[in-house]
Design a protein around this motif. Structure first.
Motif: not given
Lengths: 228, 228
Positions: B4, B6, B112-113
């Motif tokens: 993911f 970022n 992460r989200e």
């Protein structure tokens, strides 16, 4: 207890107090009653050891009695039990009246008779160490009693060993640190001392750590080995 | 496991590995078989913690695997049991295949989200940490994996936290260290990090230590609390 004056030039042996001269197992009944098992006394003391080591590593000195109480509260919380104030006080007061191991008076007398000057060096407070040695009728054997609180750094940091050496008027290389804890042997060696390991029940050396100059299962035998 | 990505400007959260992300209790059956009680696994790990702290205090670094083995030999000696080579190997190999706690994958995904960059910082070796995270299917969550062996100083010394911050391109004040160990919280705070305590079973804070910036019983809840 009679004193045994020795020459200022006599070799110096310094003894750890809690667990080396004095027996913490007298506290076991408190832990057996409060927790499921008396071995929690050892768990508590090992946590206390980690707490004082963390103060060294993070440069955040806290007095011994406060660390002992914090470790007790943490142990109770971990086991999910309440810790009534009177039980806590009984354990912490018990720390100020520990009996000597049965070989200690004979062993210290043997060291004195062999011409050594003796000192005590404790991670506890100076006042408590003096009270403990007095109650255990050991005071007369010692030419000096030293506490880490005088340098605000716990053993196994080098400063307490240097404190004891300075107080006894010798270099660290001229003093032998005697302890039942592998970390005390490691710290004393790192500070330049000679070392003697006393193999109290359940106490073992670190196979990766320094080999002590002497080791024995009791103090009279250690005195015989160290006598030249 | 999907990654993911970022932004490099995203805030950084660094996780301890053994006991925080991964569950050492999988080793309990070995200790239950070898010793009288599975709680000896904890006794062994606490001894290992003291051994690495002593290496810090006496400036005598030893690799994690050697300390883990030394602590195992000392524990067996203390309990007066033989430690067959194959039993020792089984425990030390078991250290390289620890399962994640059940909340970890969901929790790391939530971090992460929420836009955090994540790293792992272990007192174990770098190779073992990478193997552990790979086997636990967690590798994809992390932008960095760091080990104390890169600086030869164990947590809670400040150097490992500084290593992780440098590796993630932030100041220590811009990273949050997440751990289930009070000593890791104390060390991270002393190194200038923000801190998050994960209250894994049996893990408690030191009442005299620093108050963590966040605390939670599991990772998804911690991610919710840290999300701004």
């Amino acid at each position: 207890m009679a004193t045994f004056p020795n020459s200022p030039a006599a070799p110096v042996v310094v003894f750890d107090v809690n667990g080396t001269l004095l027996d913490l197992s007298v506290l076991d009944p408190h832990f057996a009653r409060l927790f499921s098992h008396p071995s929690v006394r050892e768990e508590w003391f090992h946590l206390l050891e980690r707490l004082w080591m963390v103060t060294l590593i993070t440069d955040a000195y806290e007095p011994f009695a406060e660390l002992a109480e914090a470790a007790l509260r943490m142990t109770a919380q971990k086991w999910g039990i309440a810790l009534p104030d009177e039980e806590k006080a009984a354990i912490l007061q018990g720390m100020k009246a520990l009996p000597p191991f049965p070989d200690v008076a004979e062993g210290l007398a043997a060291f004195r008779e062999a011409g050594f000057r003796l000192a005590a060096l404790t991670n506890g407070s100076l006042a408590t160490a003096k009270t403990l040695l007095e109650r255990a009728e050991l005071t007369g054997f010692f030419d000096g009693v030293f506490s880490v609180e005088q340098v605000k750094r716990y053993k196994p940091a080098r400063e307490p060993y240097q404190l004891a050496a300075r107080g006894m008027g010798v270099a660290t290389a001229e003093m032998t640190m005697t302890a039942a804890h592998a970390w005390d042997i490691a710290g004393a060696r790192a500070a330049g001392c000679k070392t003697a390991f006393l193999a109290r029940p359940g106490k073992v050396l670190n196979p990766l750590g320094p080999v002590p100059d002497w080791q024995a299962p009791n103090l009279p035998e250690l005195a015989r080995k160290m006598r030249r």
